[in-house]
Design a protein around this motif. Structure first.
Motif, mmCIF file in Angstrom:
data_model
loop_
_atom_site.group_PDB
_atom_site.id
_atom_site.type_symbol
_atom_site.label_atom_id
_atom_site.label_comp_id
_atom_site.label_asym_id
_atom_site.label_seq_id
_atom_site.Cartn_x
_atom_site.Cartn_y
_atom_site.Cartn_z
ATOM 1 N N UNK A 1 0.849 -1.185 0.000
ATOM 2 C CA UNK A 1 0.000 0.000 0.000
ATOM 3 C C UNK A 1 0.889 1.241 0.000
ATOM 4 N N UNK A 2 0.611 2.161 -0.918
ATOM 5 C CA UNK A 2 1.226 3.487 -0.884
ATOM 6 C C UNK A 2 0.126 4.460 -0.464
ATOM 7 N N UNK A 3 0.313 5.118 0.666
ATOM 8 C CA UNK A 3 -0.664 6.082 1.148
ATOM 9 C C UNK A 3 -0.029 7.452 1.268
ATOM 10 N N UNK B 1 -2.376 8.178 3.668
ATOM 11 C CA UNK B 1 -1.474 7.478 4.578
ATOM 12 C C UNK B 1 -2.142 7.180 5.907
ATOM 13 N N UNK B 2 -2.850 8.168 6.451
ATOM 14 C CA UNK B 2 -3.562 7.959 7.713
ATOM 15 C C UNK B 2 -4.643 6.900 7.554
ATOM 16 N N UNK B 3 -5.354 6.929 6.427
ATOM 17 C CA UNK B 3 -6.396 5.933 6.181
ATOM 18 C C UNK B 3 -5.795 4.535 6.029
ATOM 19 N N UNK B 4 -4.637 4.440 5.379
ATOM 20 C CA UNK B 4 -3.975 3.142 5.219
ATOM 21 C C UNK B 4 -3.589 2.562 6.576
ATOM 22 N N UNK B 5 -3.060 3.407 7.464
ATOM 23 C CA UNK B 5 -2.692 2.947 8.805
ATOM 24 C C UNK B 5 -3.926 2.442 9.542
ATOM 25 N N UNK B 6 -4.998 3.220 9.510
ATOM 26 C CA UNK B 6 -6.231 2.833 10.197
ATOM 27 C C UNK B 6 -6.795 1.536 9.625
ATOM 28 N N UNK B 7 -6.770 1.409 8.309
ATOM 29 C CA UNK B 7 -7.285 0.204 7.669
ATOM 30 C C UNK B 7 -6.487 -1.027 8.112
ATOM 31 N N UNK C 1 3.916 -4.764 2.673
ATOM 32 C CA UNK C 1 4.605 -3.565 3.125
ATOM 33 C C UNK C 1 3.757 -2.323 2.971
ATOM 34 N N UNK C 2 4.057 -1.338 3.805
ATOM 35 C CA UNK C 2 3.327 -0.060 3.812
ATOM 36 C C UNK C 2 4.302 1.069 3.495
ATOM 37 N N UNK C 3 3.951 1.871 2.492
ATOM 38 C CA UNK C 3 4.770 3.019 2.086
ATOM 39 C C UNK C 3 3.962 4.284 2.350
ATOM 40 N N UNK C 4 4.481 5.135 3.214
ATOM 41 C CA UNK C 4 3.774 6.351 3.613
ATOM 42 C C UNK C 4 4.523 7.579 3.106
ATOM 43 N N UNK C 5 3.797 8.449 2.441
ATOM 44 C CA UNK C 5 4.363 9.695 1.923
ATOM 45 C C UNK C 5 3.655 10.867 2.597
ATOM 46 N N UNK D 1 7.736 -1.103 6.890
ATOM 47 C CA UNK D 1 7.209 0.241 6.672
ATOM 48 C C UNK D 1 8.307 1.160 6.140
ATOM 49 N N UNK D 2 7.995 1.886 5.082
ATOM 50 C CA UNK D 2 8.833 2.976 4.589
ATOM 51 C C UNK D 2 8.051 4.262 4.784
ATOM 52 N N UNK D 3 8.595 5.174 5.581
ATOM 53 C CA UNK D 3 7.944 6.453 5.855
ATOM 54 C C UNK D 3 8.826 7.582 5.350
ATOM 55 N N UNK D 4 8.270 8.411 4.460
ATOM 56 C CA UNK D 4 9.011 9.533 3.895
ATOM 57 C C UNK D 4 8.276 10.835 4.182
ATOM 58 N N UNK D 5 9.033 11.829 4.624
ATOM 59 C CA UNK D 5 8.478 13.151 4.896
ATOM 60 C C UNK D 5 9.292 14.208 4.160
ATOM 61 N N UNK D 6 8.805 15.439 4.197
ATOM 62 C CA UNK D 6 9.476 16.544 3.511
ATOM 63 C C UNK D 6 9.874 17.611 4.524
ATOM 64 N N UNK D 7 11.096 18.064 4.443
ATOM 65 C CA UNK D 7 11.595 19.070 5.388
ATOM 66 C C UNK D 7 10.805 20.364 5.298
#
Length: 267
Positions: free
Chosen positions: A86-88, A93-99, A109-113, A198-204
């Motif tokens: 899942x790419x959320x 991303x929040x909905x993917x986690x809740x699901x 695997x879960x990929x969060x952007x 889990x791969x979690x990516x954020x932006x500075x």
């Protein structure tokens, strides 16, 4: 629901869940990259988004309606008997986690952007009204300050978000309150945590969400395979921003490494 077949022999199925106020056409670049790398992609527009948004002036769907939308996507993905990712992005991303917390589906695997776990921008209301949302009528309309220019610093990415579907950020007070409650529940310390890779990516330079709570959330999970990456130049929409080629390399490598760990051969 839309499906894009892999180029060549498929190695995995990827379900993409977009963020609030978006639709699937925004993800053409990502879909093509994933397809070329041997993935089947499944995606649709969240309830009240995409073509549906042409007939609605305001977003008022419930979290349960969003979660019910994800269910057939995952059921279809699992029917291929391949690893499912899942790419959320953002709210997706929040909905993917809740699901994944509520269901017992097999997800590789879960990929969060830039997941919506803590917001920096709020409804365009007076400060005292924000502090007392309970006093406002549930179906009252508020407009969230989510300008497209706050989503990306890339002209190409910005142009990819320009189409005939009007970008609407007006929501009901009940929608806003329920989303805020969802985010609060996701970031509270609970026994139930995710154990999948889990791969979690954020932006500075994210102008929509605060990356720090996302990093803390990741560290609280039960997974023994987690990766965190903060992109130094990007804004909120990582797949529309100037670093997106490098962002995609992280996604590709995460999928390939996870598939290998499951015993599949990746060429």
């Amino acid at each position: 629901m839309w499906k894009w077949e892999a180029e060549g022999q498929p190695k995995a199925v990827v379900v993409i869940i977009h963020s609030a106020f978006e639709h699937h056409r925004w993800y053409a670049w990502l879909i093509e990259k994933l397809r070329q790398d041997g993935n089947i992609i499944l995606m649709g527009d969240l309830p009240g988004h995409g073509e549906e948004s042409k007939y609605a002036r305001i977003h008022d769907k419930t979290v349960n309606e969003y979660l019910e939308f994800i269910e057939p996507l995952m059921k279809n993905a699992l029917s291929y008997e391949l690893p499912v990712f899942i790419i959320g992005h953002g709210l997706g991303g929040a909905l993917a986690i809740q699901y994944l917390k509520k269901s017992k589906v097999e997800c590789a695997g879960l990929i969060l952007s830039s997941p919506w776990l803590s917001m920096q921008r709020h409804a365009n209301l007076l400060t005292n009204a924000l502090a007392n949302l309970g006093t406002l009528t549930s179906n009252m309309k508020v407009t969230l300050d989510f300008n497209k220019k706050a989503l990306t610093n890339s002209l190409d990415g910005y142009q990819e978000m320009e189409d005939e579907i009007v970008y609407k950020t007006s929501v009901t007070v009940s929608w806003y309150k329920e989303i805020q409650l969802l985010l609060k529940n996701l970031t509270s310390h609970q026994v139930s945590t995710l154990s999948l890779p889990i791969l979690l990516m954020t932006a500075k330079h994210d102008k929509i969400t605060d990356p720090d709570p996302s990093r803390k959330w990741l560290l609280s999970q039960a997974s023994n395979d987690m990766q965190y990456k903060e992109w130094p130049i990007s804004y909120h929409n990582l797949f529309h921003d100037s670093e997106r080629e490098q962002v995609y390399f992280y996604v590709r490598d995460f999928i390939n490494n996870t598939v290998r760990s499951l015993g599949y051969i990746v060429e």
